[in-house]
Design a protein around this motif. Structure first.
Motif, PDB file in Angstrom:
ATOM      1  N   ARG A   1       9.432   3.196  -0.096  1.00  0.00           N
ATOM      2  CA  ARG A   1       9.101   3.111   1.327  1.00  0.00           C
ATOM      3  C   ARG A   1       8.992   1.655   1.760  1.00  0.00           C
ATOM      4  O   ARG A   1       8.308   1.336   2.714  1.00  0.00           O
ATOM      5  CB  ARG A   1       7.759   3.796   1.601  1.00  0.00           C
ATOM      6  CG  ARG A   1       7.803   5.296   1.498  1.00  0.00           C
ATOM      7  CD  ARG A   1       6.449   5.854   1.844  1.00  0.00           C
ATOM      8  NE  ARG A   1       6.432   7.299   1.740  1.00  0.00           N
ATOM      9  CZ  ARG A   1       6.862   8.116   2.694  1.00  0.00           C
ATOM     10  NH1 ARG A   1       7.345   7.628   3.806  1.00  0.00           N
ATOM     11  NH2 ARG A   1       6.807   9.417   2.529  1.00  0.00           N
TER      12      ARG A   1
ATOM     13  N   ARG B   1       0.842  -1.206   0.000  1.00  0.00           N
ATOM     14  CA  ARG B   1       0.000   0.000   0.000  1.00  0.00           C
ATOM     15  C   ARG B   1       0.879   1.259   0.000  1.00  0.00           C
ATOM     16  O   ARG B   1       0.654   2.194  -0.739  1.00  0.00           O
ATOM     17  CB  ARG B   1      -0.913  -0.019   1.241  1.00  0.00           C
ATOM     18  CG  ARG B   1      -2.118   0.903   1.096  1.00  0.00           C
ATOM     19  CD  ARG B   1      -3.148   0.680   2.185  1.00  0.00           C
ATOM     20  NE  ARG B   1      -2.598   0.750   3.535  1.00  0.00           N
ATOM     21  CZ  ARG B   1      -2.514  -0.274   4.369  1.00  0.00           C
ATOM     22  NH1 ARG B   1      -2.942  -1.467   3.997  1.00  0.00           N
ATOM     23  NH2 ARG B   1      -2.002  -0.147   5.582  1.00  0.00           N
ATOM     24  N   ARG B   2       1.929   1.235   0.833  1.00  0.00           N
ATOM     25  CA  ARG B   2       2.788   2.422   0.941  1.00  0.00           C
ATOM     26  C   ARG B   2       3.608   2.642  -0.335  1.00  0.00           C
ATOM     27  O   ARG B   2       3.949   3.765  -0.685  1.00  0.00           O
ATOM     28  CB  ARG B   2       3.749   2.259   2.128  1.00  0.00           C
ATOM     29  CG  ARG B   2       3.111   2.504   3.477  1.00  0.00           C
ATOM     30  CD  ARG B   2       4.166   2.857   4.495  1.00  0.00           C
ATOM     31  NE  ARG B   2       5.233   1.871   4.564  1.00  0.00           N
ATOM     32  CZ  ARG B   2       5.198   0.778   5.334  1.00  0.00           C
ATOM     33  NH1 ARG B   2       4.137   0.534   6.085  1.00  0.00           N
ATOM     34  NH2 ARG B   2       6.202  -0.059   5.356  1.00  0.00           N
TER      35      ARG B   2
END
Lengths: 170, 385
Positions: free
Chosen positions: B300, B276-277
């Motif tokens: 990330r 998701r990040r």
């Protein structure tokens, strides 16, 4: 009866210079030289002539064939070296220097440079694109804004004039 | 006698060589000719016809005198070694050349008529221009018992190179040209790959006392010849785990030179939070036949503030698109990336060389990106209508 070793001593260095002046490159010359001498050594029993001079001429005939084959194929053969199980020797840096000196490569290069400068500009440019930049003829033609046969003709004429100048210098 | 050392050395070398014993008789020649004809027939049947010759490929590298890595024209030499391809056709070999910086560089490819090149999409052989795959320092004679001089390749790892020869790109060992640019970069470069079969090529130089490389164990028993001080092994699959390669010396000694270790498989970590990040996306979402697709992601996905490494990308094409069903390639991080930085890489339709006119197939493509083959970073999609 002439021995191979005698003939080797008589012509090995001259032969290496001969190839260096033709290839302008000591490493390629060494390839051709080693294969020539290996062929001569392997086929020594086939030599039917008499005396050292004839034997040297015979070795030079093999050298001529090697040179013609190199021009045709673009690489030096190693068949005899392989058959004999012999390694091609390595050139030491001082050997290279000495060979360049013996072959007079510095003078030859200046002769080539001068001869190149004497060519018409369109042949100079065609040679630069084809020989230095290794472009295919189609691209040489595109760059020069001429047809491909015309580009080939310019390169061919330029090379012929250079080779004539070189032959005179030799 | 000459003052050139090479002249006296070669004289000694020749005097040690044994001449062929006798001239063959006419009868022996006749038998040899018959065998040769039979041999050629058998070889042709085994390997298929060699391809027709096409035009040489143009050089992607400017032969610029000012560039230290530019090849020096006329220095290319194809080695005498020939390694058969597992799929048949022209054998493989190595070509060395010098670059202006003085190093000796090598490239590998298929050989036809003593020239090194690739088998193009048109089925023809195209001579490749000089290009560096790997470069070495000054070449000195190896000690007689040296087993691994200048080696290239790995017998059991790596993505391999295209089966039809190395494209004449610099650093094209993987068959993909790849890059990662930062978010500030204005024009992302492309990853160009090929999804056709790969070959693992292993070659190197050895000292004059080594006569062969033997590979044993793991279900294989092979003997690879040394020709002019070089060996070359071409495989369609990695060297079997547990197998060991030995250098065989003239006097019969054997020395272990490498082994194919049993690989530990690392499970892929799939963390929904990381995916998701990372927020990956491909643009444009709808592509033209030859569009460059740029995949962008935020760095990330790893706890350390700085790291290098690579992504492994798997791209699946639409059903019926034979050459792009499943393309795998690696994108190398060319420098340390900062955490939080935006990274991107480009993908073009996979083609073998820069002269190939490859196109995306019609339909939907989906890609998956793993960091260092281990951490799942998510997927991206695009479509050609």
């Amino acid at each position: 009866v002439v021995e191979f070793e005698t003939v080797y001593d008589a012509c090995a260095e001259r032969l290496l210079v001969y190839f260096t002046r033709r290839t302008l490159d000591p490493e390629t010359a060494l390839d051709l030289w080693a294969e020539t001498l290996a062929q001569a050594y392997a086929g020594w029993r086939r030599f039917r002539g008499e005396g050292e001079d004839e034997a040297v001429a015979w070795v030079y005939a093999i050298a001529g064939n090697q040179w013609a084959g190199y021009l045709r194929r673009g690489y030096a053969e190693r068949r005899a070296l392989r058959r004999l199980g012999v390694e091609r020797p390595e050139l030491a840096p001082d050997d290279v220097e000495r060979l360049v000196e013996l072959a007079g490569l510095a003078e030859l290069r200046s002769v080539v440079g001068a001869a190149l400068g004497d060519l018409p500009p369109e042949q100079q440019e065609a040679l630069r694109l084809r020989v230095v930049e290794e472009l295919p003829y189609a691209e040489v033609a595109e760059r020069l804004n001429v047809t491909e046969p015309a580009a080939r003709a310019r390169v061919s004429r330029g090379l012929r004039r250079l080779s004539l100048t070189l032959e005179e210098a030799r | 006698m000459s003052d050139l050392r090479v002249v006296s050395e070669f004289r000694e070398e020749l005097s040690r060589a044994r001449r062929p014993r006798r001239r063959p008789t006419r009868r022996a020649l006749l038998v040899a000719a018959l065998l040769a004809v039979l041999g050629v027939g058998i070889a042709t049947a085994a390997t298929g016809d060699f391809p027709p010759i096409g035009d040489p490929l143009p050089s992607p590298v400017r032969q610029d005198a000012d560039q230290p890595y530019s090849p020096v024209t006329g220095t290319g030499r194809v080695a005498a070694i020939r390694a058969p391809d597992p799929g048949g056709g022209p054998p493989w070999s190595v070509r060395t050349h010098r670059i202006r910086r003085g190093l000796t560089c090598i490239q590998i490819g298929r050989v036809v008529g003593g020239r090194l090149g690739v088998i193009g999409d048109d089925g023809k052989f195209h001579e490749a221009p000089l290009a560096a795959l790997s470069c070495f320092g000054p070449q000195r004679p190896l000690p007689p018992d040296a087993t691994l001089g200048q080696t290239l390749g790995s017998p059991s790892e790596g993505p391999g190179i295209p089966f039809n020869g190395t494209p004449p790109r610099e650093y094209s060992q993987t068959g993909c040209e790849s890059f990662v640019s930062s978010g500030q970069s204005s024009s992302p470069l492309a990853v160009i790959c090929d999804d056709r079969p790969r070959r693992l090529v292993d070659t190197g130089t050895v000292g004059p006392n080594v006569v062969a490389i033997e590979v044993r164990g793991g279900g294989v028993e092979e003997r690879h010849p040394i020709v002019d001080g070089r060996y070359m092994i071409v495989r369609a699959a990695p060297q079997p785990p547990g197998s060991i390669a030995y250098a065989v010396f003239r006097d019969g000694r054997r020395e272990r030179v490498w082994s194919a270790r049993r690989k530990r498989t690392t499970p892929v970590t799939s963390d929904p939070a990381v995916i998701r990040r990372t927020a990956m996306r491909a643009a444009p979402a709808v592509v033209g036949a030859r569009s460059l697709v740029t995949v962008t992601l935020r760095a990330r996905f790893y706890p350390k503030p700085k790291y290098g490494g690579w992504f492994r990308v798997t791209l699946s094409g639409p059903p019926g698109c034979r050459r792009q069903r499943r393309v795998e390639f690696e994108v190398l991080l060319d420098r340390m990336a900062r955490a939080g930085e935006t990274l991107s890489f480009g993908v073009r339709p996979p083609g073998l060389t820069h002269t190939d006119r490859a196109e995306w197939c019609r339909g939907r493509y989906s890609g998956r990106v793993l960091f260092r083959s281990r951490v799942d970073l998510g997927t991206f999609e695009f479509e050609r209508r």
